[in-house]
Scaffold this motif. Structure first.
Motif, PDB file in Angstrom:
ATOM      1  N   ALA A 204     -24.656 -81.283 -74.148  1.00  0.00           N
ATOM      2  CA  ALA A 204     -24.441 -82.313 -73.136  1.00  0.00           C
ATOM      3  C   ALA A 204     -25.688 -83.140 -72.858  1.00  0.00           C
ATOM      4  O   ALA A 204     -25.604 -84.180 -72.211  1.00  0.00           O
ATOM      5  N   ALA A 205     -26.831 -82.682 -73.324  1.00  0.00           N
ATOM      6  CA  ALA A 205     -28.083 -83.397 -73.081  1.00  0.00           C
ATOM      7  C   ALA A 205     -28.297 -84.479 -74.147  1.00  0.00           C
ATOM      8  O   ALA A 205     -27.676 -84.472 -75.207  1.00  0.00           O
ATOM      9  N   ALA A 206     -29.183 -85.391 -73.865  1.00  0.00           N
ATOM     10  CA  ALA A 206     -29.503 -86.436 -74.836  1.00  0.00           C
ATOM     11  C   ALA A 206     -30.156 -85.822 -76.074  1.00  0.00           C
ATOM     12  O   ALA A 206     -31.012 -84.938 -75.943  1.00  0.00           O
ATOM     13  N   PRO A 207     -29.769 -86.264 -77.283  1.00  0.00           N
ATOM     14  CA  PRO A 207     -30.316 -85.665 -78.511  1.00  0.00           C
ATOM     15  C   PRO A 207     -31.836 -85.712 -78.588  1.00  0.00           C
ATOM     16  O   PRO A 207     -32.474 -84.762 -79.054  1.00  0.00           O
ATOM     17  N   ASP A 208     -32.442 -86.811 -78.136  1.00  0.00           N
ATOM     18  CA  ASP A 208     -33.896 -86.934 -78.255  1.00  0.00           C
ATOM     19  C   ASP A 208     -34.639 -86.099 -77.222  1.00  0.00           C
ATOM     20  O   ASP A 208     -35.870 -86.011 -77.254  1.00  0.00           O
ATOM     21  N   ALA A 209     -33.894 -85.470 -76.282  1.00  0.00           N
ATOM     22  CA  ALA A 209     -34.540 -84.628 -75.281  1.00  0.00           C
ATOM     23  C   ALA A 209     -34.556 -83.160 -75.684  1.00  0.00           C
ATOM     24  O   ALA A 209     -35.222 -82.346 -75.043  1.00  0.00           O
ATOM     25  N   ALA A 210     -33.838 -82.805 -76.743  1.00  0.00           N
ATOM     26  CA  ALA A 210     -33.730 -81.412 -77.159  1.00  0.00           C
ATOM     27  C   ALA A 210     -35.038 -80.925 -77.779  1.00  0.00           C
ATOM     28  O   ALA A 210     -35.872 -81.715 -78.228  1.00  0.00           O
ATOM     29  N   PRO A 211     -35.236 -79.601 -77.830  1.00  0.00           N
ATOM     30  CA  PRO A 211     -36.420 -79.056 -78.503  1.00  0.00           C
ATOM     31  C   PRO A 211     -36.445 -79.449 -79.978  1.00  0.00           C
ATOM     32  O   PRO A 211     -35.431 -79.871 -80.542  1.00  0.00           O
TER      33      PRO A 211
END
Length: 369
Positions: free
Chosen positions: A350-357
């Motif tokens: 559910a989070a933005a792809p560029d915010a993931a680890p």
């Protein structure tokens, strides 16, 4: 997400058949369609090298779904001619699939088996409120309770149906707001709802919210709807989605904060497959963070018979396990590790792809002993 229910899968060696059955598109033709799907999945497994008894067990299990239909789907994990685990899915997998691999392909469950938040919608007015329990799938005939009958008795069915609870009070608004807040807190505890939606005039919503106990503050969302109208399914679904996205963002914020070493210079979080694999091998993962479509979730790692036997290279597993080592997907190997070390896992879909680890893989760490 607590993955303890997967423990039976790791009590037996592989290889494993991991099957995801999408039942969301079946209607009256479900028995015939399920039979065809079962045969197709068995053929796919056989083409990947699965033994005939396991293929037959999967085919029969898929056909048996006609006796217990699932609105979204079901996962099946089988080996040696036996279906060991068959959890229902809360989200349709977007098509059926079958995998024959050394480890069970469990990573999709982080997204597909996670329950949508069950919520209580409170329609608030000056003289009382009506509470509506919304389940994750559809609606059911409501039951009613009010006044001294609060809280309602459990049905004993284990389900969470949609219910309406009425509370009427006849005192001053300040008193009424406190009564509504108290009743709403009891309702949330009784139903174990993940989310509370307050609907009504703005000042009425705020008055009730201010009187709710602190433990509910992070679960409350106000809806800009007057009491004259009801929230439609799409309204509730949008609020649920925002709530899930907010929780994913909160997990990422925790992760980003933990990336800064503590006062003792100790890392509290790591990202990227190599670093997370090292943490898993040392039993240091407290919470695994995965974005299912991350570029490195399918990266090959090596695993042995024990959950802490995993490494980027076969020779790094160690002399004891190197003779019995197999290549596996990184996400499946890490899920096995967190299940066996009683850690938790979170999907960041559910989070933005560029915010993931990095690579879609990260972990919050336990302190070193």
């Amino acid at each position: 997400m607590d993955l303890a229910f997967l423990h039976p899968l790791y009590e037996h060696p592989g290889p494993w058949a991991s099957v995801y059955v999408d039942t969301s598109r079946y209607a009256e033709s479900a028995p015939q369609e399920l039979s065809k799907t079962g045969e197709a999945l068995a053929r796919w497994l056989a083409g990947q090298g699965a033994d005939e008894p396991t293929c037959r067990a999967v085919r029969d299990a898929v056909e048996d779904l006609r006796h217990s239909p699932e609105p979204c789907g079901r996962a099946l994990f089988a080996r040696a001619g036996t279906v060991v685990l068959d959890p229902p899915l809360a989200t349709a997998p977007g098509g059926s699939s079958a995998h024959w691999t050394p480890l069970p392909h469990t990573a999709p469950l982080l997204e597909l088996a996670a329950q949508e938040p069950v919520c209580v919608v409170a329609y608030i007015e000056r003289r009382g409120a009506e509470f509506e329990l919304r389940g994750a799938v559809g609606s059911r005939e409501p039951g009613r309770a009010g006044g001294q009958q609060w809280p309602p008795h459990r049905t004993g069915t284990g389900e969470r149906p949609v219910r309406h609870f009425r509370l009427r009070v006849e005192n001053t608004w300040e008193h009424n707001a406190a009564e509504i807040a108290d009743a709403l807190a009891v309702c949330q505890e009784e139903t174990r709802a993940d989310l509370v939606i307050l609907a009504g005039e703005g000042w009425e919503r705020r008055a009730v919210r201010e009187r709710l106990p602190g433990r509910l503050r992070t679960r409350v969302i106000e809806a800009p709807h007057g009491v004259g109208g009801r929230l439609q399914d799409q309204d509730v679904e949008q609020i649920r989605s925002e709530h899930v996205r907010r929780r994913a963002d909160e997990e990422l914020e925790r992760f980003r904060s933990a990336r800064v070493p503590d006062e003792e210079g100790e890392d509290r979080a790591v990202e990227g497959v190599p670093a997370v694999v090292d943490a898993a091998r040392a039993h240091r993962i407290d919470e695994l963070l995965l974005r299912p479509d991350g570029p490195d979730t399918r990266r090959e790692v090596w695993v042995g018979e024990d959950p802490d036997q995993l490494a980027m290279r076969r020779k790094d597993i160690g002399a004891r396990g190197e003779r019995h080592a197999w290549p596996a997907r990184a996400d499946d190997a890490l899920v096995r590790s967190v299940v066996e070390t009683r850690a938790e896992a979170v999907s960041l879909m559910a989070a933005a792809p560029d915010a993931a680890p990095a690579g879609g893989v990260g972990a919050l760490l336990r302190r070193e002993e």
